[in-house]
Design a protein around this motif. Structure first.
Motif, PDB file in Angstrom:
ATOM      1  N   ARG A   1       0.811  -1.214   0.000  1.00  0.00           N
ATOM      2  CA  ARG A   1       0.000   0.000   0.000  1.00  0.00           C
ATOM      3  C   ARG A   1       0.850   1.272   0.000  1.00  0.00           C
TER       4      ARG A   1
ATOM      5  N   GLU B   1      -2.614   5.536   3.206  1.00  0.00           N
ATOM      6  CA  GLU B   1      -3.182   5.163   4.505  1.00  0.00           C
ATOM      7  C   GLU B   1      -4.613   4.714   4.292  1.00  0.00           C
ATOM      8  N   PRO B   2      -5.159   3.881   5.107  1.00  0.00           N
ATOM      9  CA  PRO B   2      -4.502   3.317   6.286  1.00  0.00           C
ATOM     10  C   PRO B   2      -3.557   2.181   5.911  1.00  0.00           C
ATOM     11  N   ARG B   3      -2.597   1.944   6.792  1.00  0.00           N
ATOM     12  CA  ARG B   3      -1.662   0.818   6.680  1.00  0.00           C
ATOM     13  C   ARG B   3      -0.690   0.958   5.509  1.00  0.00           C
ATOM     14  N   ARG B   4      -0.239   2.175   5.264  1.00  0.00           N
ATOM     15  CA  ARG B   4       0.763   2.425   4.215  1.00  0.00           C
ATOM     16  C   ARG B   4       1.979   1.537   4.461  1.00  0.00           C
TER      17      ARG B   4
ATOM     18  N   THR C   1      -1.333  -6.109   0.792  1.00  0.00           N
ATOM     19  CA  THR C   1      -2.770  -6.368   0.707  1.00  0.00           C
ATOM     20  C   THR C   1      -3.096  -7.015  -0.637  1.00  0.00           C
TER      21      THR C   1
ATOM     22  N   ALA D   1     -16.293  -1.049  11.226  1.00  0.00           N
ATOM     23  CA  ALA D   1     -15.958  -0.046  10.208  1.00  0.00           C
ATOM     24  C   ALA D   1     -17.130   0.239   9.274  1.00  0.00           C
TER      25      ALA D   1
ATOM     26  N   GLU E   1      -1.942   3.788  -6.009  1.00  0.00           N
ATOM     27  CA  GLU E   1      -2.184   3.466  -4.604  1.00  0.00           C
ATOM     28  C   GLU E   1      -1.289   2.341  -4.100  1.00  0.00           C
TER      29      GLU E   1
ATOM     30  N   ALA F   1      -1.884  -5.957   5.661  1.00  0.00           N
ATOM     31  CA  ALA F   1      -2.551  -4.718   6.067  1.00  0.00           C
ATOM     32  C   ALA F   1      -3.829  -4.952   6.872  1.00  0.00           C
ATOM     33  N   PHE F   2      -4.611  -5.986   6.513  1.00  0.00           N
ATOM     34  CA  PHE F   2      -5.943  -6.104   7.099  1.00  0.00           C
ATOM     35  C   PHE F   2      -6.282  -7.545   7.460  1.00  0.00           C
TER      36      PHE F   2
END
Length: 177
Positions: free
Chosen positions: A63, A66-69, A73, A115, A136, A154-155
């Motif tokens: 990524r 943000e978020p989680r740059r 993913t 979320a 991105e 990231a997630f």
């Protein structure tokens, strides 16, 4: 529980809204104090793919936002109005990874209640190995499942989807994170 309230003003007339339960409803809604327009707040869909090369490697994106740059993913993002889930997943895969894929069926549907989101990932076959990071993504790369940077994902939804694929489960993963 998701509690963020997005509306402060009416989208129809611009006046202030207040949160209250309309007489014909079962939960609080943003209701205009002047024109009585009701504004519904609904979950947002995140759509994407788990792109697989013919040798079984998976395409991941690092990524650039943000978020989680800086974390890895699957290519995914917010579904747009006027597109189907499948169209959105294809668009996001092209935008984030520059990859052309063929969808092979829905792989996971994950509720992210806190979320206000639902994440939907398709299993996809890479049509070629000609891909490049979009605006991105810092980089895109192919990984064997044993090489995936599991600690740098990231997630939780990405981890759950990757683990489901790694386990070789053919059924649709439906879960909450």
């Amino acid at each position: 529980m998701f509690t963020t309230r997005r509306y402060q003003h009416c989208a129809a007339c611009g006046e202030r809204v207040e949160y209250r339960m309309p007489s014909d409803d079962n939960r609080e809604r943003a209701v205009c104090t002047v024109c009585q327009q009701i504004h519904y707040e609904n979950p947002t869909n995140v759509v994407g793919t788990l792109p697989l090369a013919d040798d079984g490697r998976v395409l991941l994106c690092r990524r650039a936002i943000e978020p989680r740059r800086g974390f890895w993913t699957l290519p995914a993002g917010f579904m747009e109005l006027g597109e189907t889930v499948a169209e959105g997943a294809l668009r996001e895969t092209q935008e984030e990874a520059g990859a052309r894929v063929e969808l092979q069926g829905l792989l996971s549907m994950i509720n992210v209640v806190r979320a206000g989101q639902v994440h939907l990932f398709y299993r996809a076959r890479l049509l070629d190995l000609d891909f490049a990071p979009g605006p991105e993504s810092l980089e895109v790369a192919l990984f064997h499942f044993s090489e995936i940077p599991w600690d740098d994902l990231a997630f939780k939804t990405v981890r759950a989807t990757l683990e489901h694929q790694r386990a070789g489960r053919p059924e649709l993963l439906i879960t909450d994170v």
